[in-house]
Design a protein around this motif. Structure first.
Motif, PDB file in Angstrom:
ATOM      1  N   PHE A 247      27.440  51.051  37.370  1.00 21.42           N
ATOM      2  CA  PHE A 247      26.248  50.266  38.020  1.00 21.42           C
ATOM      3  C   PHE A 247      26.856  49.774  39.344  1.00 21.42           C
ATOM      4  CE2 PHE A 247      25.146  50.702  33.459  1.00 21.42           C
ATOM      5  CZ  PHE A 247      23.850  50.959  33.793  1.00 21.42           C
ATOM      6  N   ASN A 248      27.675  50.555  40.069  1.00 18.49           N
ATOM      7  CA  ASN A 248      28.108  50.278  41.405  1.00 18.49           C
ATOM      8  C   ASN A 248      28.879  48.801  41.616  1.00 18.49           C
ATOM      9  OD1 ASN A 248      26.748  52.663  42.247  1.00 18.49           O
ATOM     10  ND2 ASN A 248      24.855  51.386  42.378  1.00 18.49           N
ATOM     11  N   LEU A 249      29.589  48.504  40.620  1.00 21.62           N
ATOM     12  CA  LEU A 249      30.633  47.504  40.771  1.00 21.62           C
ATOM     13  C   LEU A 249      31.916  48.096  41.093  1.00 21.62           C
ATOM     14  CD1 LEU A 249      29.567  45.540  37.218  1.00 21.62           C
ATOM     15  CD2 LEU A 249      29.397  44.459  39.758  1.00 21.62           C
ATOM     16  N   PRO A 250      32.475  47.286  41.906  1.00 22.18           N
ATOM     17  CA  PRO A 250      33.983  47.805  42.755  1.00 22.18           C
ATOM     18  C   PRO A 250      35.018  48.254  41.565  1.00 22.18           C
ATOM     19  CG  PRO A 250      33.653  45.803  43.176  1.00 22.18           C
ATOM     20  CD  PRO A 250      32.248  46.102  42.515  1.00 22.18           C
ATOM     21  N   GLU A 251      35.695  49.263  41.983  1.00 17.34           N
ATOM     22  CA  GLU A 251      36.883  49.602  40.681  1.00 17.34           C
ATOM     23  C   GLU A 251      37.771  48.676  40.722  1.00 17.34           C
ATOM     24  OE1 GLU A 251      40.091  52.506  42.617  1.00 17.34           O
ATOM     25  OE2 GLU A 251      38.146  53.107  43.329  1.00 17.34           O
ATOM     26  N   GLU A 252      37.766  47.667  41.691  1.00 13.19           N
ATOM     27  CA  GLU A 252      38.838  46.595  41.756  1.00 13.19           C
ATOM     28  C   GLU A 252      38.627  45.644  40.510  1.00 13.19           C
ATOM     29  OE1 GLU A 252      41.934  43.931  42.471  1.00 13.19           O
ATOM     30  OE2 GLU A 252      41.845  46.093  43.136  1.00 13.19           O
ATOM     31  N   ILE A 253      37.442  45.718  39.831  1.00 13.24           N
ATOM     32  CA  ILE A 253      36.997  44.804  38.950  1.00 13.24           C
ATOM     33  C   ILE A 253      37.799  45.004  37.640  1.00 13.24           C
ATOM     34  CG2 ILE A 253      35.334  46.088  38.064  1.00 13.24           C
ATOM     35  CD1 ILE A 253      33.540  43.507  37.918  1.00 13.24           C
ATOM     36  N   ALA A 254      38.413  46.312  37.658  1.00 14.84           N
ATOM     37  CA  ALA A 254      39.111  46.766  36.664  1.00 14.84           C
ATOM     38  C   ALA A 254      40.543  45.929  36.204  1.00 14.84           C
ATOM     39  CB  ALA A 254      39.400  48.279  36.553  1.00 14.84           C
ATOM     40  N   ASN A 255      40.915  45.553  37.544  1.00  7.85           N
ATOM     41  CA  ASN A 255      42.394  44.663  37.807  1.00  7.85           C
ATOM     42  C   ASN A 255      42.191  43.357  37.484  1.00  7.85           C
ATOM     43  OD1 ASN A 255      43.757  47.286  38.067  1.00  7.85           O
ATOM     44  ND2 ASN A 255      42.871  47.061  40.442  1.00  7.85           N
ATOM     45  N   GLN A 256      40.757  42.850  37.537  1.00  4.78           N
ATOM     46  CA  GLN A 256      40.597  41.445  37.573  1.00  4.78           C
ATOM     47  C   GLN A 256      40.122  40.669  36.063  1.00  4.78           C
ATOM     48  OE1 GLN A 256      41.149  39.462  40.081  1.00  4.78           O
ATOM     49  NE2 GLN A 256      41.826  41.249  41.283  1.00  4.78           N
ATOM     50  N   PHE A 257      40.168  41.326  34.970  1.00  2.56           N
ATOM     51  CA  PHE A 257      39.754  40.829  33.697  1.00  2.56           C
ATOM     52  C   PHE A 257      41.006  40.258  33.249  1.00  2.56           C
ATOM     53  CE2 PHE A 257      36.716  44.128  33.932  1.00  2.56           C
ATOM     54  CZ  PHE A 257      35.662  43.711  33.400  1.00  2.56           C
ATOM     55  N   VAL A 258      40.781  38.846  32.807  1.00  2.00           N
ATOM     56  CA  VAL A 258      41.886  37.879  32.019  1.00  2.00           C
ATOM     57  C   VAL A 258      41.640  38.092  30.716  1.00  2.00           C
ATOM     58  CG1 VAL A 258      42.216  36.257  34.370  1.00  2.00           C
ATOM     59  CG2 VAL A 258      40.371  36.025  32.513  1.00  2.00           C
ATOM     60  N   THR A 259      40.399  38.178  30.174  1.00  5.26           N
ATOM     61  CA  THR A 259      40.104  38.868  28.878  1.00  5.26           C
ATOM     62  C   THR A 259      39.526  39.830  28.699  1.00  5.26           C
ATOM     63  OG1 THR A 259      38.473  37.406  28.497  1.00  5.26           O
ATOM     64  CG2 THR A 259      40.424  36.335  28.004  1.00  5.26           C
ATOM     65  N   PHE A 260      39.064  40.634  27.512  1.00  8.41           N
ATOM     66  CA  PHE A 260      38.199  41.591  27.642  1.00  8.41           C
ATOM     67  C   PHE A 260      36.989  41.510  28.413  1.00  8.41           C
ATOM     68  CE2 PHE A 260      35.604  45.074  25.870  1.00  8.41           C
ATOM     69  CZ  PHE A 260      36.398  46.017  25.919  1.00  8.41           C
ATOM     70  N   TRP A 261      36.272  40.480  28.414  1.00  8.41           N
ATOM     71  CA  TRP A 261      35.011  40.184  29.123  1.00  8.41           C
ATOM     72  C   TRP A 261      35.022  39.196  30.170  1.00  8.41           C
ATOM     73  CZ3 TRP A 261      31.931  43.935  28.327  1.00  8.41           C
ATOM     74  CH2 TRP A 261      31.804  44.421  27.353  1.00  8.41           C
ATOM     75  N   GLN A 262      36.205  38.509  30.290  1.00  7.84           N
ATOM     76  CA  GLN A 262      36.199  37.462  31.318  1.00  7.84           C
ATOM     77  C   GLN A 262      36.909  37.899  32.475  1.00  7.84           C
ATOM     78  OE1 GLN A 262      38.101  33.842  30.148  1.00  7.84           O
ATOM     79  NE2 GLN A 262      37.580  32.552  31.961  1.00  7.84           N
ATOM     80  N   LEU A 263      36.075  37.655  33.772  1.00 10.42           N
ATOM     81  CA  LEU A 263      36.836  37.978  34.877  1.00 10.42           C
ATOM     82  C   LEU A 263      37.812  36.844  35.576  1.00 10.42           C
ATOM     83  CD1 LEU A 263      33.828  40.060  36.791  1.00 10.42           C
ATOM     84  CD2 LEU A 263      36.218  40.827  36.473  1.00 10.42           C
ATOM     85  N   ASN A 264      38.530  37.201  36.622  1.00 12.31           N
ATOM     86  CA  ASN A 264      39.339  36.264  37.236  1.00 12.31           C
ATOM     87  C   ASN A 264      38.374  35.269  37.966  1.00 12.31           C
ATOM     88  OD1 ASN A 264      41.007  34.520  38.739  1.00 12.31           O
ATOM     89  ND2 ASN A 264      42.238  36.317  39.628  1.00 12.31           N
ATOM     90  N   PRO A 265      38.159  34.111  37.432  1.00 13.48           N
ATOM     91  CA  PRO A 265      37.541  33.188  38.378  1.00 13.48           C
ATOM     92  C   PRO A 265      37.466  32.917  39.703  1.00 13.48           C
ATOM     93  CG  PRO A 265      38.724  31.841  36.874  1.00 13.48           C
ATOM     94  CD  PRO A 265      38.974  32.993  36.743  1.00 13.48           C
ATOM     95  N   LEU A 266      38.690  33.220  40.263  1.00 10.41           N
ATOM     96  CA  LEU A 266      38.983  33.044  41.746  1.00 10.41           C
ATOM     97  C   LEU A 266      38.648  34.526  42.441  1.00 10.41           C
ATOM     98  CD1 LEU A 266      42.985  31.841  41.777  1.00 10.41           C
ATOM     99  CD2 LEU A 266      40.868  30.572  42.321  1.00 10.41           C
ATOM    100  N   PHE A 267      38.560  35.380  41.655  1.00  8.99           N
ATOM    101  CA  PHE A 267      38.061  36.752  42.146  1.00  8.99           C
ATOM    102  C   PHE A 267      36.501  36.538  42.341  1.00  8.99           C
ATOM    103  CE2 PHE A 267      36.275  41.209  41.459  1.00  8.99           C
ATOM    104  CZ  PHE A 267      36.769  41.545  42.436  1.00  8.99           C
ATOM    105  N   VAL A 268      36.003  36.039  41.355  1.00 11.54           N
ATOM    106  CA  VAL A 268      34.380  35.872  41.385  1.00 11.54           C
ATOM    107  C   VAL A 268      34.036  34.943  42.343  1.00 11.54           C
ATOM    108  CG1 VAL A 268      32.505  35.082  39.721  1.00 11.54           C
ATOM    109  CG2 VAL A 268      34.245  36.377  38.881  1.00 11.54           C
ATOM    110  N   ARG A 269      34.829  33.863  42.673  1.00 12.35           N
ATOM    111  CA  ARG A 269      34.418  32.950  43.464  1.00 12.35           C
ATOM    112  C   ARG A 269      34.599  33.541  45.008  1.00 12.35           C
ATOM    113  NH1 ARG A 269      38.428  29.190  42.710  1.00 12.35           N
ATOM    114  NH2 ARG A 269      37.393  28.656  40.564  1.00 12.35           N
ATOM    115  N   GLU A 270      35.669  34.274  45.251  1.00  8.78           N
ATOM    116  CA  GLU A 270      35.747  34.859  46.617  1.00  8.78           C
ATOM    117  C   GLU A 270      34.972  35.978  46.892  1.00  8.78           C
ATOM    118  OE1 GLU A 270      37.721  34.783  50.214  1.00  8.78           O
ATOM    119  OE2 GLU A 270      37.948  33.519  48.656  1.00  8.78           O
TER     120      GLU A 270
END
Length: 454
Positions: A247-270
């Protein structure tokens, strides 16, 4: 009427081609880098015997892709020299052809040309093709959907011999074709409801033979980027990552999960502005899945429609060869599985239109809005990748190093060998493929590249 329809489809694909070129415009002029140089090096032939040796398995690589790698690189180098533009044109041409095959394939299930054109349009401007346009070494991944979809379409049209020929060509192109016999079997099981073993047998025999050949050629790696793992959490994470990328989310997102479903909040904020449109699409898809499951478990739907089940299994089965990689996630594995996601979504959209919105103009309006969000998400990911992705950075670095070095080449002859001096550090050695780049450029295996220490 047929002339009008052909004209209309041609016009639609011309417009979609314009959107695609706009989306990947920077990649069209990008230079060779990294594995491209190795691909050139192993694709040299001066006579028919050396050309036929392209089909002999190599022991220094983990893949077997003579039709997807050696032959294209040999032809491009022979016809155009070390020029990336013909590669980009060939990539674009195959991409348009694949998108047309997606249209043909979707129409077989949807029986609606507008929805099939819509699905082909989404495929054509998907961000999953980003690396394919930048990296010539992935050329096999732009060719393999042609054989995969072509074989599937031929088989559905009861042209099993043509389907098998395309399948066999696919085996010489890219290992992802290995899942096709499973999808043919599932098509007959779920859609036709009658399994023709005589037609399927050659596909499974050659797939089994190819698998034995591959496993004999290279064992399963236990370390490095290609290490395999059967850890369920890892497989689930890979499936999640490929779903998000679809769904066109960048591949970098795979490196930003802190749990199975939760993304790094700093990454989301930036970088949240780049994730927003793709997240809209993902939420729509997940809502649809939950809706279907709820109706199924509350017995409002007696069964999941076979076409929808086929579409979802297409996505999972298409990814099966790469779901077990422990450290190897790339969206260029998605052009085939993506078709399953699109088929499922548009099948449900068709039901929605038949039930609630039968007005053609309103349907076109909704499709246009969805296409706009999809293109927005692709543009956001491509813009994000321009900033942080290794492919455009390394392509540019490779071009700058070679452009700077060739005119003012500080090369000295020593024992008949040519030495090229390159500044060390950073990614210089990586983007030039260590010794490979200047061996290709000088057409001389004796050339030695020395990376100076800082």
């Amino acid at each position: 009427m047929n002339v009008y329809r052909n004209y209309k489809i041609t016009l639609i694909f011309i417009v979609l081609s314009g959107f695609t070129l706009l989306l990947f415009r920077d990649a069209i002029t990008s230079y060779f880098f990294q594995d491209d140089w190795f691909s050139f090096l192993i694709s040299r032939a001066t006579d028919i015997k050396e050309f036929l040796n392209f089909f002999a398995p190599r022991t220094d690589v983990v893949y077997y892709r003579p039709l997807g790698m050696q032959i294209p690189f040999f032809l491009m180098k022979s016809l155009f020299g070390v020029n990336p533009l013909p590669f980009r044109i060939a990539t674009f041409a195959f991409h348009v052809l694949n998108s047309y095959l997606v249209f043909r394939f979707l129409y077989m299930f949807l029986k609606n040309k507008v929805l099939a054109e819509f699905g082909a349009g989404l495929y054509m401007v998907s961000a999953v093709h980003f690396i394919l346009f930048y990296w010539a070494a992935t050329f096999a991944f732009i060719i393999i959907p042609t054989f995969y979809l072509g074989s599937m379409i031929a088989y559905i049209q009861k042209k099993s011999r043509l389907g098998f020929v395309l399948f066999f060509a696919g085996l010489l192109t890219n290992e992802l074709i290995i899942t096709l016999p499973i999808m043919l079997f599932l098509y007959e099981l779920l859609i036709v409801r009658k399994i023709k073993l005589l037609n399927l047998t050659p596909f499974f025999i050659f797939a089994a033979g190819y698998s034995l050949f591959r496993f004999n050629l290279t064992k399963f790696p236990t370390y490095g980027n290609y290490a395999y793992s059967i850890d369920p959490q890892l497989i689930g994470a890979n499936l999640r990552n490929y779903l998000f990328a679809s769904f066109n989310l960048p591949e970098e997102i795979a490196n930003q999960f802190v749990t199975f479903w939760q993304l790094n909040p700093l990454f989301v904020r930036e970088f949240g502005r780049f994730l927003f449109p793709g997240t809209i699409l993902l939420v729509m898809f997940m809502t649809l899945i939950l809706y279907k499951l709820t109706r199924f478990y509350t017995f409002k739907d007696k069964a999941i429609k076979p076409e929808s089940l086929f579409a979802l299994t297409w996505f999972v089965v298409g990814l099966f060869p790469v779901l077990f990689y422990a450290h190897h996630f790339f969206p260029y594995y998605l052009p085939i599985p993506l078709v399953g996601i699109l088929l499922f979504f548009i099948l449900e959209l068709k039901i929605f239109f038949v039930t609630f919105y039968k007005n053609k103009f309103l349907q076109i309006g909704l499709l246009s809005c969805f296409f706009g969000i999809w293109y927005w998400s692709s543009t956001s990911t491509v813009n994000f990748n321009r900033m942080i992705h290794w492919a455009p950075r390394r392509a540019l670095l490779s071009q700058e190093l070679i452009k700077k070095t060739l005119p003012t080449l500080q090369a000295t002859a020593s024992g008949g060998k040519l030495f090229v001096q390159i500044p060390g550090g950073g990614e210089n050695l990586l983007v030039l493929g260590d010794q490979n780049a200047f061996k290709v450029l000088f057409e001389d295996d004796q050339v030695m590249t020395e990376y100076e220490s800082r």
